[in-house]
Design a protein around this motif. Sequence first.
Motif, PDB file in Angstrom:
ATOM      1  N   VAL A 145       0.844  -1.193   0.000  1.00 52.53           N
ATOM      2  CA  VAL A 145       0.000   0.000   0.000  1.00 52.53           C
ATOM      3  C   VAL A 145       0.885   1.251   0.000  1.00 52.53           C
ATOM      4  O   VAL A 145       2.096   1.165   0.204  1.00 52.53           O
ATOM      5  CB  VAL A 145      -0.947   0.009   1.219  1.00 52.53           C
ATOM      6  N   ARG A 146       0.233   2.390  -0.219  1.00 49.81           N
ATOM      7  CA  ARG A 146       0.957   3.656  -0.334  1.00 49.81           C
ATOM      8  C   ARG A 146       0.051   4.781   0.177  1.00 49.81           C
ATOM      9  O   ARG A 146      -1.168   4.644   0.169  1.00 49.81           O
ATOM     10  CB  ARG A 146       1.294   3.886  -1.816  1.00 49.81           C
ATOM     11  N   GLU A 147       0.630   5.865   0.614  1.00 53.92           N
ATOM     12  CA  GLU A 147      -0.159   7.025   1.045  1.00 53.92           C
ATOM     13  C   GLU A 147      -1.189   7.320  -0.051  1.00 53.92           C
ATOM     14  O   GLU A 147      -0.814   7.516  -1.210  1.00 53.92           O
ATOM     15  CB  GLU A 147       0.759   8.223   1.268  1.00 53.92           C
ATOM     16  N   PRO A 148      -2.498   7.292   0.270  1.00 52.39           N
ATOM     17  CA  PRO A 148      -3.518   7.293  -0.781  1.00 52.39           C
ATOM     18  C   PRO A 148      -3.476   8.468  -1.757  1.00 52.39           C
ATOM     19  O   PRO A 148      -3.636   8.279  -2.967  1.00 52.39           O
ATOM     20  CB  PRO A 148      -4.834   7.282   0.011  1.00 52.39           C
ATOM     21  N   PHE A 149      -3.252   9.690  -1.265  1.00 59.40           N
ATOM     22  CA  PHE A 149      -3.236  10.830  -2.190  1.00 59.40           C
ATOM     23  C   PHE A 149      -1.952  10.885  -3.009  1.00 59.40           C
ATOM     24  O   PHE A 149      -1.944  11.358  -4.150  1.00 59.40           O
ATOM     25  CB  PHE A 149      -3.457  12.143  -1.432  1.00 59.40           C
ATOM     26  N   GLU A 150      -0.864  10.383  -2.434  1.00 63.57           N
ATOM     27  CA  GLU A 150       0.384  10.291  -3.206  1.00 63.57           C
ATOM     28  C   GLU A 150       0.202   9.308  -4.362  1.00 63.57           C
ATOM     29  O   GLU A 150       0.622   9.556  -5.490  1.00 63.57           O
ATOM     30  CB  GLU A 150       1.517   9.836  -2.286  1.00 63.57           C
ATOM     31  N   ARG A 151      -0.459   8.201  -4.071  1.00 65.04           N
ATOM     32  CA  ARG A 151      -0.760   7.225  -5.128  1.00 65.04           C
ATOM     33  C   ARG A 151      -1.690   7.827  -6.181  1.00 65.04           C
ATOM     34  O   ARG A 151      -1.518   7.613  -7.383  1.00 65.04           O
ATOM     35  CB  ARG A 151      -1.405   5.979  -4.492  1.00 65.04           C
ATOM     36  N   TYR A 294     -11.465   8.421  -0.038  1.00 68.20           N
ATOM     37  CA  TYR A 294     -10.319   7.524   0.194  1.00 68.20           C
ATOM     38  C   TYR A 294     -10.083   7.254   1.687  1.00 68.20           C
ATOM     39  O   TYR A 294      -9.055   6.680   2.052  1.00 68.20           O
ATOM     40  CB  TYR A 294      -9.054   8.116  -0.447  1.00 68.20           C
ATOM     41  N   LYS A 295     -11.046   7.641   2.509  1.00 66.38           N
ATOM     42  CA  LYS A 295     -10.861   7.576   3.966  1.00 66.38           C
ATOM     43  C   LYS A 295     -10.555   6.171   4.474  1.00 66.38           C
ATOM     44  O   LYS A 295      -9.708   5.990   5.356  1.00 66.38           O
ATOM     45  CB  LYS A 295     -12.122   8.113   4.640  1.00 66.38           C
ATOM     46  N   MET A 296     -11.239   5.158   3.931  1.00 71.59           N
ATOM     47  CA  MET A 296     -11.010   3.797   4.433  1.00 71.59           C
ATOM     48  C   MET A 296      -9.567   3.352   4.215  1.00 71.59           C
ATOM     49  O   MET A 296      -8.986   2.673   5.065  1.00 71.59           O
ATOM     50  CB  MET A 296     -11.969   2.797   3.784  1.00 71.59           C
ATOM     51  N   ILE A 305      -3.894  12.068   8.209  1.00 73.74           N
ATOM     52  CA  ILE A 305      -4.425  13.079   7.292  1.00 73.74           C
ATOM     53  C   ILE A 305      -3.264  13.982   6.863  1.00 73.74           C
ATOM     54  O   ILE A 305      -2.533  14.495   7.710  1.00 73.74           O
ATOM     55  CB  ILE A 305      -5.513  13.933   7.986  1.00 73.74           C
ATOM     56  N   PRO A 306      -3.067  14.172   5.557  1.00 74.72           N
ATOM     57  CA  PRO A 306      -1.931  14.994   5.104  1.00 74.72           C
ATOM     58  C   PRO A 306      -1.989  16.407   5.681  1.00 74.72           C
ATOM     59  O   PRO A 306      -3.063  17.015   5.761  1.00 74.72           O
ATOM     60  CB  PRO A 306      -2.105  15.024   3.575  1.00 74.72           C
ATOM     61  N   SER A 307      -0.827  16.919   6.082  1.00 77.86           N
ATOM     62  CA  SER A 307      -0.763  18.237   6.726  1.00 77.86           C
ATOM     63  C   SER A 307      -1.137  19.373   5.777  1.00 77.86           C
ATOM     64  O   SER A 307      -1.555  20.432   6.203  1.00 77.86           O
ATOM     65  CB  SER A 307       0.651  18.467   7.271  1.00 77.86           C
ATOM     66  N   TYR A 308      -1.013  19.112   4.436  1.00 78.39           N
ATOM     67  CA  TYR A 308      -1.313  20.186   3.477  1.00 78.39           C
ATOM     68  C   TYR A 308      -2.810  20.352   3.232  1.00 78.39           C
ATOM     69  O   TYR A 308      -3.237  21.335   2.626  1.00 78.39           O
ATOM     70  CB  TYR A 308      -0.597  19.930   2.149  1.00 78.39           C
ATOM     71  N   LEU A 309      -3.633  19.407   3.698  1.00 74.17           N
ATOM     72  CA  LEU A 309      -5.073  19.530   3.471  1.00 74.17           C
ATOM     73  C   LEU A 309      -5.672  20.595   4.383  1.00 74.17           C
ATOM     74  O   LEU A 309      -5.296  20.713   5.543  1.00 74.17           O
ATOM     75  CB  LEU A 309      -5.780  18.194   3.723  1.00 74.17           C
TER      76      LEU A 309
END
Length: 312
Positions: A145-151, A294-296, A305-309
């Motif tokens: 798996v990978r950080e969802p938004f990075e993916r 993509y929360k799940m 939760i990414p700090s940039y959000l």
Amino acid sequence: LTPFSASEDMRSTWQGKAGRSPLQALYESDQFEQSSLQAVHQQRREMLSNICSRYTRKRRLLQPDDLRHLVVDDTHGLLYCYVPKVACTNWKRVMMVLTGQGKYQDPLGIPAHEAHVPSNLRTLSEYSVPEINYRLRSYLKFLFVREPFERLVSAYRNKFTLSYNTAFHKRYGTKIIRRHRQEPSDRALERGDDVRFEEFVYYLLDPRTQQEEPFNEHWERVHSLCHPCIIHYDVVGKYETLAEDANYILQLVGADTSVKFPASSKTTRTTDDMTAQFFQDISPFYQRRLFNLYKMDYLLFNYSIPSYLRIR
């Protein structure tokens, strides 16, 4: 084919050649020290199990179609659920070496496009129901798996910003531009090769998108591709610790020591900083909605939760 259930007794029951689980074998083996890596993987499994029990009320039955992403290695008793944009090309190359009966020696000697030819690897969906159940119970099961938004940004960059991905531009780009761009040019409508990230986000959040067809595997959520609350994975590898986790799995299944997971040399890799830049122009309203989509994956695989959000 009748549906079947990956029941509780499938939880980490893989038996090695000596009839012990790989984790038992690891604990007893002289060549492995009691490693912090074991504790890390135990922690990931427990985290996954806890989140699953908290958020999934009803266990559904798996259908064979749910298993198209599980690659089978009958030689080493291995099941790998591949997730696009999480080193899956290299993992498929490694699986071709493991299953190739000596046909392939070096994963990097296999061209990338060869790794994605369906006939080069068998998936679990191709087996009969009894064979599927046997493999789910007995084989070592892993995914990465990978950080969802990075993916997600990696998928966007690969499929919509590279000129050679014309199939994606035609298939998805033209539709995205038609629906989510005001006054698009005829050229954009025809070619679909200049989709903006913001338009891609609108497409993902548009209710019509998933009503018409499932998400493409490159941006589908990991929990929808690999069903980690139904299939009990023995190892949850992470893109962020790719080399160590890959090595750990190869050791667990007793792969030949000459089989090495390819070292990453990509300088164009999507990073957290790069992902943050893509989200700069997305409004807090759409950031929150996308995060909920993509929360799940964030919860199951313990990503914060990414700090940039701007959604707090």
